[in-house]
Design a protein around this motif. Structure first.
Motif, PDB file in Angstrom:
ATOM      1  N   GLY A   1      49.122  33.067  47.595  1.00  0.00           N
ATOM      2  CA  GLY A   1      47.889  33.770  48.662  1.00  0.00           C
ATOM      3  C   GLY A   1      48.304  35.257  48.938  1.00  0.00           C
ATOM      4  O   GLY A   1      47.727  36.409  49.015  1.00  0.00           O
ATOM      5  N   PHE A   2      49.871  35.233  49.444  1.00  0.00           N
ATOM      6  CA  PHE A   2      50.551  36.466  49.564  1.00  0.00           C
ATOM      7  C   PHE A   2      50.036  37.513  48.452  1.00  0.00           C
ATOM      8  O   PHE A   2      49.857  39.169  49.065  1.00  0.00           O
ATOM      9  CB  PHE A   2      52.380  36.638  49.506  1.00  0.00           C
ATOM     10  N   THR A   3      50.548  37.509  47.238  1.00  0.00           N
ATOM     11  CA  THR A   3      50.105  38.537  45.904  1.00  0.00           C
ATOM     12  C   THR A   3      48.329  38.430  46.543  1.00  0.00           C
ATOM     13  O   THR A   3      48.431  39.703  45.743  1.00  0.00           O
ATOM     14  CB  THR A   3      50.839  37.546  44.852  1.00  0.00           C
ATOM     15  N   LEU A   4      47.524  37.852  46.446  1.00  0.00           N
ATOM     16  CA  LEU A   4      45.921  38.231  46.611  1.00  0.00           C
ATOM     17  C   LEU A   4      46.060  39.410  47.516  1.00  0.00           C
ATOM     18  O   LEU A   4      45.311  40.378  47.572  1.00  0.00           O
ATOM     19  CB  LEU A   4      45.301  37.090  46.374  1.00  0.00           C
ATOM     20  N   GLY A   5      46.323  38.866  48.811  1.00  0.00           N
ATOM     21  CA  GLY A   5      46.602  39.673  49.952  1.00  0.00           C
ATOM     22  C   GLY A   5      47.146  40.885  49.824  1.00  0.00           C
ATOM     23  O   GLY A   5      46.394  41.355  49.652  1.00  0.00           O
ATOM     24  N   ALA A   7      47.092  42.740  47.165  1.00  0.00           N
ATOM     25  CA  ALA A   7      45.832  43.481  45.930  1.00  0.00           C
ATOM     26  C   ALA A   7      44.892  43.876  46.462  1.00  0.00           C
ATOM     27  O   ALA A   7      44.318  45.030  46.001  1.00  0.00           O
ATOM     28  CB  ALA A   7      46.004  42.511  45.083  1.00  0.00           C
ATOM     29  N   LEU A   8      44.484  43.057  47.573  1.00  0.00           N
ATOM     30  CA  LEU A   8      43.214  43.650  48.245  1.00  0.00           C
ATOM     31  C   LEU A   8      43.638  44.866  48.646  1.00  0.00           C
ATOM     32  O   LEU A   8      42.310  45.515  49.230  1.00  0.00           O
ATOM     33  CB  LEU A   8      42.591  42.302  48.940  1.00  0.00           C
ATOM     34  N   ALA A   9      44.348  44.302  49.929  1.00  0.00           N
ATOM     35  CA  ALA A   9      45.075  46.105  50.416  1.00  0.00           C
ATOM     36  C   ALA A   9      45.448  46.980  49.967  1.00  0.00           C
ATOM     37  O   ALA A   9      45.326  47.749  50.370  1.00  0.00           O
ATOM     38  CB  ALA A   9      45.841  44.967  51.163  1.00  0.00           C
ATOM     39  N   LYS A  10      45.813  47.492  48.558  1.00  0.00           N
ATOM     40  CA  LYS A  10      45.938  47.856  47.649  1.00  0.00           C
ATOM     41  C   LYS A  10      44.247  48.654  47.291  1.00  0.00           C
ATOM     42  O   LYS A  10      44.371  49.842  47.267  1.00  0.00           O
ATOM     43  CB  LYS A  10      47.143  47.679  46.446  1.00  0.00           C
ATOM     44  N   PRO A  28      52.569  45.133  53.088  1.00  0.00           N
ATOM     45  CA  PRO A  28      51.879  46.015  53.065  1.00  0.00           C
ATOM     46  C   PRO A  28      51.589  46.548  53.939  1.00  0.00           C
ATOM     47  O   PRO A  28      50.357  45.634  54.822  1.00  0.00           O
ATOM     48  CB  PRO A  28      51.520  45.957  51.569  1.00  0.00           C
ATOM     49  N   LYS A  29      51.089  47.491  54.104  1.00  0.00           N
ATOM     50  CA  LYS A  29      50.119  48.593  55.347  1.00  0.00           C
ATOM     51  C   LYS A  29      48.281  47.906  54.961  1.00  0.00           C
ATOM     52  O   LYS A  29      48.265  47.295  53.660  1.00  0.00           O
ATOM     53  CB  LYS A  29      49.338  49.849  54.916  1.00  0.00           C
ATOM     54  N   GLY A  30      47.337  47.049  55.327  1.00  0.00           N
ATOM     55  CA  GLY A  30      46.384  47.277  55.886  1.00  0.00           C
ATOM     56  C   GLY A  30      46.887  45.581  55.467  1.00  0.00           C
ATOM     57  O   GLY A  30      45.223  44.722  56.391  1.00  0.00           O
ATOM     58  N   ILE A  31      47.882  44.946  56.003  1.00  0.00           N
ATOM     59  CA  ILE A  31      47.771  43.320  55.765  1.00  0.00           C
ATOM     60  C   ILE A  31      47.454  43.005  57.572  1.00  0.00           C
ATOM     61  O   ILE A  31      48.820  43.554  58.249  1.00  0.00           O
ATOM     62  CB  ILE A  31      48.147  42.370  55.261  1.00  0.00           C
ATOM     63  N   ILE A  32      47.076  41.761  58.310  1.00  0.00           N
ATOM     64  CA  ILE A  32      47.447  40.880  59.312  1.00  0.00           C
ATOM     65  C   ILE A  32      47.988  40.003  59.245  1.00  0.00           C
ATOM     66  O   ILE A  32      46.979  39.407  58.165  1.00  0.00           O
ATOM     67  CB  ILE A  32      46.313  41.264  60.663  1.00  0.00           C
ATOM     68  N   LEU A  33      48.835  39.771  59.854  1.00  0.00           N
ATOM     69  CA  LEU A  33      49.537  38.010  59.932  1.00  0.00           C
ATOM     70  C   LEU A  33      49.592  37.755  61.170  1.00  0.00           C
ATOM     71  O   LEU A  33      49.866  38.007  61.824  1.00  0.00           O
ATOM     72  CB  LEU A  33      51.334  38.114  59.455  1.00  0.00           C
ATOM     73  N   ILE A  34      48.749  36.049  60.780  1.00  0.00           N
ATOM     74  CA  ILE A  34      48.237  35.166  61.844  1.00  0.00           C
ATOM     75  C   ILE A  34      49.178  34.170  61.591  1.00  0.00           C
ATOM     76  O   ILE A  34      49.025  33.450  60.432  1.00  0.00           O
ATOM     77  CB  ILE A  34      46.824  35.501  61.950  1.00  0.00           C
ATOM     78  N   ARG A  35      50.006  33.652  62.437  1.00  0.00           N
ATOM     79  CA  ARG A  35      50.997  32.340  61.738  1.00  0.00           C
ATOM     80  C   ARG A  35      50.273  31.752  62.703  1.00  0.00           C
ATOM     81  O   ARG A  35      50.606  31.521  63.619  1.00  0.00           O
ATOM     82  CB  ARG A  35      52.492  32.726  62.148  1.00  0.00           C
ATOM     83  N   VAL A 197      48.662  29.781  34.112  1.00  0.00           N
ATOM     84  CA  VAL A 197      48.445  31.411  34.396  1.00  0.00           C
ATOM     85  C   VAL A 197      49.164  32.341  35.321  1.00  0.00           C
ATOM     86  O   VAL A 197      50.239  31.596  36.477  1.00  0.00           O
ATOM     87  CB  VAL A 197      47.308  31.019  35.701  1.00  0.00           C
ATOM     88  N   HIS A 198      49.543  33.332  34.809  1.00  0.00           N
ATOM     89  CA  HIS A 198      50.219  34.364  35.550  1.00  0.00           C
ATOM     90  C   HIS A 198      49.633  34.488  37.037  1.00  0.00           C
ATOM     91  O   HIS A 198      48.072  34.656  36.888  1.00  0.00           O
ATOM     92  CB  HIS A 198      50.190  35.569  34.948  1.00  0.00           C
ATOM     93  N   VAL A 199      50.086  34.825  37.866  1.00  0.00           N
ATOM     94  CA  VAL A 199      49.691  35.045  39.018  1.00  0.00           C
ATOM     95  C   VAL A 199      48.664  36.389  39.246  1.00  0.00           C
ATOM     96  O   VAL A 199      47.983  36.464  40.409  1.00  0.00           O
ATOM     97  CB  VAL A 199      50.767  35.386  40.612  1.00  0.00           C
ATOM     98  N   LYS A 200      48.737  37.225  38.604  1.00  0.00           N
ATOM     99  CA  LYS A 200      48.135  38.532  38.722  1.00  0.00           C
ATOM    100  C   LYS A 200      46.771  38.115  37.541  1.00  0.00           C
ATOM    101  O   LYS A 200      46.094  38.574  38.375  1.00  0.00           O
ATOM    102  CB  LYS A 200      49.197  39.693  38.069  1.00  0.00           C
ATOM    103  N   ASN A 201      46.872  37.368  37.138  1.00  0.00           N
ATOM    104  CA  ASN A 201      45.858  36.595  36.176  1.00  0.00           C
ATOM    105  C   ASN A 201      44.916  35.840  37.128  1.00  0.00           C
ATOM    106  O   ASN A 201      43.375  36.374  37.378  1.00  0.00           O
ATOM    107  CB  ASN A 201      45.630  36.428  34.994  1.00  0.00           C
ATOM    108  N   LEU A 202      45.699  35.291  37.933  1.00  0.00           N
ATOM    109  CA  LEU A 202      45.010  34.223  39.593  1.00  0.00           C
ATOM    110  C   LEU A 202      43.900  35.535  40.039  1.00  0.00           C
ATOM    111  O   LEU A 202      42.968  35.229  41.138  1.00  0.00           O
ATOM    112  CB  LEU A 202      45.582  33.176  39.572  1.00  0.00           C
ATOM    113  N   VAL A 203      45.001  36.172  40.574  1.00  0.00           N
ATOM    114  CA  VAL A 203      44.556  36.882  41.201  1.00  0.00           C
ATOM    115  C   VAL A 203      43.154  37.550  40.718  1.00  0.00           C
ATOM    116  O   VAL A 203      42.255  38.086  41.918  1.00  0.00           O
ATOM    117  CB  VAL A 203      45.975  37.700  42.127  1.00  0.00           C
ATOM    118  N   GLN A 204      43.165  37.903  39.681  1.00  0.00           N
ATOM    119  CA  GLN A 204      42.011  38.632  38.823  1.00  0.00           C
ATOM    120  C   GLN A 204      40.901  38.165  39.210  1.00  0.00           C
ATOM    121  O   GLN A 204      39.954  38.339  39.690  1.00  0.00           O
ATOM    122  CB  GLN A 204      42.626  39.118  38.125  1.00  0.00           C
TER     123      GLN A 204
END
Length: 333
Positions: A1-5, A7-10, A28-35, A197-204
């Motif tokens: 989830g973090f890696t996907l977030g 990539a989307l923010a980028k 990174p910039k562009g991500i709002i964290l809600i715990r 599956v590599h996390v970057k392929n899963l993000v894609q």
């Protein structure tokens, strides 16, 4: 989830990361964290304000000791997903797209599967469900309608084991078990294959699925499920050779491999070439997560002390029992 977030923010997308635990990396910039907990309807509902795509990756009990916590698994995976559905289907939110991160285990229960695809493999019978994601995957496979009108388009992504440079589960657990000597055995045969599956392929795959639930693609992914992996079939311990010695281990489990043709043709999914070796150097520099056995030691000490106290309180009875037993059976010696 973090890696996907990330990539989307980028890419310029505004991202809300909703998680029970804070990430150990900088946001990174562009991500709002809600715990908050996925089972907290009020927090989740508020977090979904203005969202046009919800990607549900939260789960519990998929690996390690967590798999023994049956009640929490059901509460998070079933109850939590029910809250997600309730949140997107009710009120003014009306999120049009929902992507569910499922698993190949919804169709795999220990049987051999060679090049399984979405059309030929069926769900595991409920009585054989190990991780309770079969029910959830069925819920997400289809077109759902909003309460009060409108439509919600959904799809499910089915990855096998996930790896990557920031992996906090598989690599650390495998390294620890290797140090304990658990892998110094030969199991199965070297012809047994599986997928990773590599996390970057899963993000894609997730990003492509989100695009495939829009009018521009004629909602091609609506109601669909997709197997996602690196596009390779590997022998587990040959694949793990950068981490463990290939001389002392061969393989385990049974062959279970899946085609990614559907994701390639409908989503445009094109997995890049990665290897575990790319991640091992990064992992070894950080090392396995430090594990504290303080609580286990305290529990063992408590058990020993309790036994000693009980023995002290019952000393007379124990002494008499032992003397009586000695008198009865010493002739046998």
């Amino acid at each position: 989830g973090f890696t996907l977030g990330c990539a989307l923010a980028k890419s310029g997308t505004k991202v809300i990361l909703y998680d029970f635990n804070p990430p150990i990396w900088d946001l990174p910039k562009g991500i709002i964290l809600i715990r908050s907990d996925v089972r907290n309807f009020s927090d989740l509902y508020s977090a979904c304000e203005g969202v046009d795509c919800l990607i549900h990756t939260a789960s519990y009990g998929m690996t390690g000791i967590e798999q023994l916590h049956k009640k929490r698994i059901r509460s998070v995976n079933i109850g939590g997903t029910g809250i997600v559905l309730e949140g997107v289907l009710s009120g003014r939110q009306r999120i049009p797209r929902l992507i569910y991160t499922s698993t190949v285990d919804v169709v795999f229960a220990g049987q051999t599967i060679v090049d399984g695809d979405e059309a030929t493999v069926s769900y595991v019978p409920l009585e054989q469900v190990r991780r309770l994601k079969v029910v959830i995957s069925k819920i997400h496979s289809g077109l759902l309608y909003f309460i009060g009108g409108g439509k919600l388009y959904t799809c499910a992504i089915r990855p096998p084991g996930i790896y990557g440079p920031e992996d906090l589960q598989h690599l650390s657990r495998l390294a620890l078990n290797w140090e304990r000597g658990f892998f110094n055995v030969c199991l199965g045969n070297p012809g047994i294959l599986t997928n990773w599956v590599h996390v970057k392929n899963l993000v894609q795959a997730h990003i492509l699925a989100a695009k495939a639930l829009t009018p521009e693609t004629d909602y091609i992914a609506g109601g669909q499920a997709y197997f996602i992996n690196d596009g390779e079939e590997v022998n587990l311990f040959e694949w793990l050779s950068p981490l463990v010695s290939p001389r002392s281990v061969h393989n385990m489990y049974v062959t279970h491999t899946f085609k990614i043709d559907k994701a390639q043709s409908q989503l445009g999914y094109t997995p890049k070439k990665y290897s575990l070796a790319d991640c091992v150097d990064h992992f070894l520099k950080k090392g396995p997560r430090p594990r504290s056995f303080f609580l286990q030691k305290c529990l063992l000490l408590l058990v020993v002390l309790t036994g000693l106290v009980a023995l002290t309180m019952k000393f007379t009875q124990v002494r008499d029992f032992l003397l009586d037993s000695w008198g009865k059976y010493r002739h046998l010696l």
